[in-house]
Design an enzyme around this catalytic site. Sequence first.
Site, mmCIF file in Angstrom:
data_model
loop_
_atom_site.group_PDB
_atom_site.id
_atom_site.type_symbol
_atom_site.label_atom_id
_atom_site.label_comp_id
_atom_site.label_asym_id
_atom_site.label_seq_id
_atom_site.Cartn_x
_atom_site.Cartn_y
_atom_site.Cartn_z
ATOM 1 N N ARG A 1 25.055 -18.663 -26.861
ATOM 2 C CA ARG A 1 25.787 -18.055 -25.741
ATOM 3 C C ARG A 1 27.067 -18.825 -25.422
ATOM 4 O O ARG A 1 28.007 -18.257 -24.872
ATOM 5 C CB ARG A 1 24.865 -17.956 -24.530
ATOM 6 N N LYS B 1 15.212 -29.243 -32.098
ATOM 7 C CA LYS B 1 14.118 -28.334 -32.423
ATOM 8 C C LYS B 1 12.999 -29.082 -33.148
ATOM 9 O O LYS B 1 13.238 -30.135 -33.749
ATOM 10 C CB LYS B 1 14.615 -27.213 -33.344
ATOM 11 N N GLU C 1 22.786 -22.655 -27.521
ATOM 12 C CA GLU C 1 24.185 -22.843 -27.920
ATOM 13 C C GLU C 1 24.888 -21.547 -28.285
ATOM 14 O O GLU C 1 26.116 -21.455 -28.214
ATOM 15 C CB GLU C 1 24.272 -23.830 -29.092
ATOM 16 N N LYS D 1 27.640 -14.027 -33.733
ATOM 17 C CA LYS D 1 27.280 -15.441 -33.621
ATOM 18 C C LYS D 1 27.134 -16.023 -35.020
ATOM 19 O O LYS D 1 26.350 -15.536 -35.830
ATOM 20 C CB LYS D 1 25.969 -15.593 -32.854
ATOM 21 N N ASP E 1 20.805 -18.696 -38.552
ATOM 22 C CA ASP E 1 21.354 -18.511 -37.206
ATOM 23 C C ASP E 1 22.794 -17.999 -37.234
ATOM 24 O O ASP E 1 23.390 -17.789 -36.181
ATOM 25 C CB ASP E 1 21.271 -19.821 -36.415
ATOM 26 N N ASP F 1 20.146 -26.429 -27.081
ATOM 27 C CA ASP F 1 19.629 -25.454 -28.039
ATOM 28 C C ASP F 1 19.881 -24.023 -27.576
ATOM 29 O O ASP F 1 19.534 -23.086 -28.276
ATOM 30 C CB ASP F 1 18.133 -25.686 -28.279
ATOM 31 N N ASP G 1 21.432 -24.618 -37.032
ATOM 32 C CA ASP G 1 21.127 -24.924 -35.637
ATOM 33 C C ASP G 1 19.948 -25.886 -35.557
ATOM 34 O O ASP G 1 18.793 -25.480 -35.654
ATOM 35 C CB ASP G 1 20.811 -23.635 -34.873
#
EC number: 3.4.11.1
Length: 482
Positions: free
Chosen positions: A337, A263, A335, A251, A274, A333, A256
Site C-alpha cells: 500500500r 516474515k 508495504e 504492485k 509479490d 510488511d 518481499d
Amino acid sequence: MKFTTYTTFPEQTSNESLWILVDSEQLQSNLNTYQINNLESILTATQFKANFNETLPLFGQLSTQPHSQLLGLGKAAELQAAKLAKLAQTIIKSAQNKFKHIAIDIAALPVEYHYLFALSLTQAAYGYDEFKSKKNEFVLQQVDLISSQTSLDENQLALVHAVQSGQSYARDLGNRPGNICFPEYLAEQALALAAEFPDLLKVTVLNEQQMADLGMYAFLAVSKGSERPGRIVTLEYQAQLEQAPVVLVGKGVTFDTGGISLKPGLGMDEMKFDMCGAASVLGTIRALCEARLPIHVVGAIAAAENMPSGKATRPGDIVTTMSGQTVEILNTDAEGRLVLCDTLTYIKRFNPAVVIDIATLTGACVVALGKVLSGLFSPDDTLAAELQQAGEQSFDRVWRMPVIDDYQELLDSPFADIANIGGPHGGAITAACFLERFTRDYRWAHLDVAGTAWLSGSAKGATGRPVPLLMQFLANRVSTNG
C-alpha cells in the site's frame, strides 16, 4: 498456439489427431458426422457413457483421421465453465508432446463456452522451463476448432491470441526469481516492450531521485532497505489518445521479506510472486499491443524490493506521501500500500477516466476468498459491475468486498494522518480503505489478487491473472464506446 475455426472436419489440413467432444445425452448424434468403424461394438465393449472427462481412443477407426479420441462432457446442458479447464488439460496433456497440429470437434460444447474453452487450452499449454537444463518437449502449435455454429469470430480469436500472449508473458515474469527479476529488470522489460511496439507505446521510468523530488517518501520507505533501487514505470498505450485513459496500476514488489517486520522463513520463496500485479499490467499492455484495440490505456508499475538492513524503515517511522498525507508505518510488511499510494497520486497527471490497481496485497484476502476469486473493492457501483461482468466473461472472476467509511477509523494514528495497518480484523478491507484515501479524485477500483496470482504445491507457479479479466474489461469498453 494458433487457432483456426472450421464448420466441418478439414480433411485437407495437416492435423495429426482428432478429439471429438461428446454429450452423454446425445452421444450417437454427436458422432453422425463421422464414419466410425465398429462404433456400436466399441461402445458396448468399453461401456463408454461420455461421462465428464471420460476418454475413448478410436485409433484406426476413422478413415479421415487414424488417431482420434472421444472426450465426454457429461450432460452438456449442465456443463459449468469451471470444468472447461479440466477438459483442456486432458487434451493438452495427451497431445502437447506428440503432435504439432490437432483438431477438436466442439459442436457438442455449448456455444457460449467456445471462447472460454479456447482460452483454457492456451492456459493448459503453458509451461515454464527457463532455468531447467532439460527443456519441455512441447511441439503443439496449431489447433483446429470444428463446429457448424460457433461464437468464435475473427475478433474473438484475436482476443484469445492476445490474451494468450499477455498472460504467458505475465506468468514468465512472475515465475522468474528475485535475483533475476528486480525493480530495474521490470523497467528494462517495459523498455523492451516499447522497442517491440514503438508505434504504440511510450515508456517513462522514474528513478529514486526523481521520486524524492516529487515527495514520494512512502514508496521510498519501502525501497530504502534494499541495495536494488526502486522504479516507477509508466507505459502509455497510444492507440486512441483523444480518450481519457484507463490507468492500470500494478504492485511490483519483486521480493518481499517483510522488511524489519520479517516474515517467517517457511514459504518465503513464494514472495518472488509479490510483483504479480505489475506482471499482470505488463501482460495486459502486451496483449493490447497484440490485439491493437482502439483504446487509450496507461500502465503504471510500482517496482521495489522490501528488504531488512541498517537503512530499512523501522516500525513506528512516519513518512510524508506525495499527496501530502502522513503515514505511520506500524508494520513494514504492509508495504504494498505504501508503494501504491504514491503511484496512485502520481498517475493523476494522466487525467484518467478510471483507475484500477492490481496487487497481491493481503493475506486476509486469501483467507476470505481462497485461491478461486480475486477481491474487488470499489466505491463505484458501475465500475464494479463492469469488472464483475468481465470476470464472468473471461472466467477470471472477482468477488466484491466493502470499501466503506465505517472501516476508516481503524486506520487512525495518534501521531500521523493515517496508519499503514488497521488491526487484526478485516485486513483486506482496511488495506483497500487505505488506498481509497489516495484515489478520491477519480473513479477507482482495487483488485486484491493475493490468492489468485499464483498457485502453490504441485502446480506451483504464477497464473497470469487477472490479464484475462483486464483484457475483457478493455474489450468491452471498446465495444461500448464504438
